[in-house]
Design an enzyme around this catalytic site. Structure first.
Site, PDB file in Angstrom:
ATOM      1  N   ALA A 155       0.834  -1.201   0.000  1.00 22.56           N
ATOM      2  CA  ALA A 155       0.000   0.000   0.000  1.00 22.56           C
ATOM      3  C   ALA A 155       0.871   1.254   0.000  1.00 22.56           C
ATOM      4  CB  ALA A 155      -0.923  -0.005   1.216  1.00 22.56           C
ATOM      5  N   GLY A 157       0.188  -5.068   0.867  1.00 22.72           N
ATOM      6  CA  GLY A 157      -0.909  -5.035  -0.096  1.00 22.72           C
ATOM      7  C   GLY A 157      -0.551  -5.657  -1.422  1.00 22.72           C
ATOM      8  N   GLU A 179      -1.253  -9.190  -0.887  1.00 23.47           N
ATOM      9  CA  GLU A 179      -2.712  -9.333  -0.811  1.00 23.47           C
ATOM     10  C   GLU A 179      -3.344  -9.275  -2.196  1.00 23.47           C
ATOM     11  OE1 GLU A 179      -4.088  -7.639   3.464  1.00 23.47           O
ATOM     12  OE2 GLU A 179      -3.062  -6.190   2.186  1.00 23.47           O
ATOM     13  N   GLU A 186       3.305  -5.899   7.952  1.00 20.73           N
ATOM     14  CA  GLU A 186       2.590  -4.861   8.682  1.00 20.73           C
ATOM     15  C   GLU A 186       2.839  -4.887  10.190  1.00 20.73           C
ATOM     16  OE1 GLU A 186       0.289  -5.353   4.829  1.00 20.73           O
ATOM     17  OE2 GLU A 186       1.370  -6.641   6.225  1.00 20.73           O
TER      18      GLU A 186
END
Length: 256
Positions: free
Chosen positions: A61, A107, A110, A130
């Site tokens: 992200a 991300g 993901e 994270e």
């Protein structure tokens, strides 16, 4: 941000922010959502490949966008945009293959988890770091990863934040195929080409049976399977498939 190319019944979607290691932000999610909408009803597209430009699939992200969030509500909205787009990809009726190289973190991993299949170059690192930032994966990582690897392995990756390499990911079933350095995209396109040669209605139905069936008890899932294949039996593609088998040639499926 996102580059879309059509190649012989395959849509290749390339994250195109190499200077930012293909960090995922709101604009990229908007463009990915639009790309999925554009190719959903395009009969010339039978499969998707997702890849990243430059030296990595995706670093995760967009940290700058995360830092601009000053309240839990703003962060929830940002994570929600990622989650919604990944869900569209996971539920997409056409099969998808992630071509992973360099690394896929946070991300980025993901996003790869939301694809149906994953090809990774040897030496690629995959992880959900994270925890090291005092948070947790928020776009499906804590849920999709333990559905693909043993829960204890998922806990180790999530709770330590430490990555694994592609070779270990292949052993665990997280990665479907290994590719030599520099060849992940070609290997993913070859795999997508195999998928694209299948009957479109059967491909979409196969995805649904596996994804939804995993949430059912076995008896209900088998009943769902029986009804689904009965519907497929009435299609023209089923007739073509049998004829092609008898003629010893590849089927020419039209999705009807």
């Amino acid at each position: 941000m996102l580059r879309v190319e059509l190649r012989d019944r395959i849509a290749v979607l390339t994250l195109d922010r190499p200077g930012q290691l293909n960090a995922l932000g709101s604009r990229t999610m908007e463009e990915l959502t639009q790309a999925l909408d554009d190719v959903r009803d395009n009969d010339d597209v039978r499969a998707l490949v997702l890849t990243g430009a430059g030296r990595a699939f995706s670093a995760g992200a967009d940290i700058g966008e995360i830092e601009s969030c000053t309240t839990p509500g703003q962060f929830r909205a940002f994570v929600g945009r990622l989650t919604e787009t990944f869900a569209l990809l996971e539920d997409f009726p056409k099969p998808s293959v992630a071509a992973v190289h360099g690394f896929a973190f946070g991300g980025g991993l993901e996003l790869a988890l939301a694809c149906d299949l994953r090809v990774a170059e040897r030496g690629t690192r995959l992880g959900l770091p994270e925890m090291k930032l005092g948070v947790l994966p928020g776009a499906g990582g804590t849920q999709r990863l333990p559905r693909l690897v043993p829960p204890a392995i998922a806990k180790q990756m999530i709770l330590t934040g430490e990555p694994i390499d592609a070779e270990r990911a292949r052993e665990l079933g997280l990665v479907n195929e290994l590719a030599e350095p520099g060849t992940a995209l070609a290997a993913a396109e070859a795999l997508a080409g195999t998928l694209a040669a299948g009957a479109p209605l059967a491909l979409a139905a196969g995805k649904r049976l596996i994804d939804y069936g995993l949430g059912m008890d076995l008896e209900a899932a088998i009943a769902y399977e029986r009804e689904t294949v009965s519907v497929l039996f009435s299609t023209e593609d089923r007739v073509e498939g049998l004829k092609a088998f008898r003629d010893r040639r590849p089927g020419e499926f039209r999705g009807v």
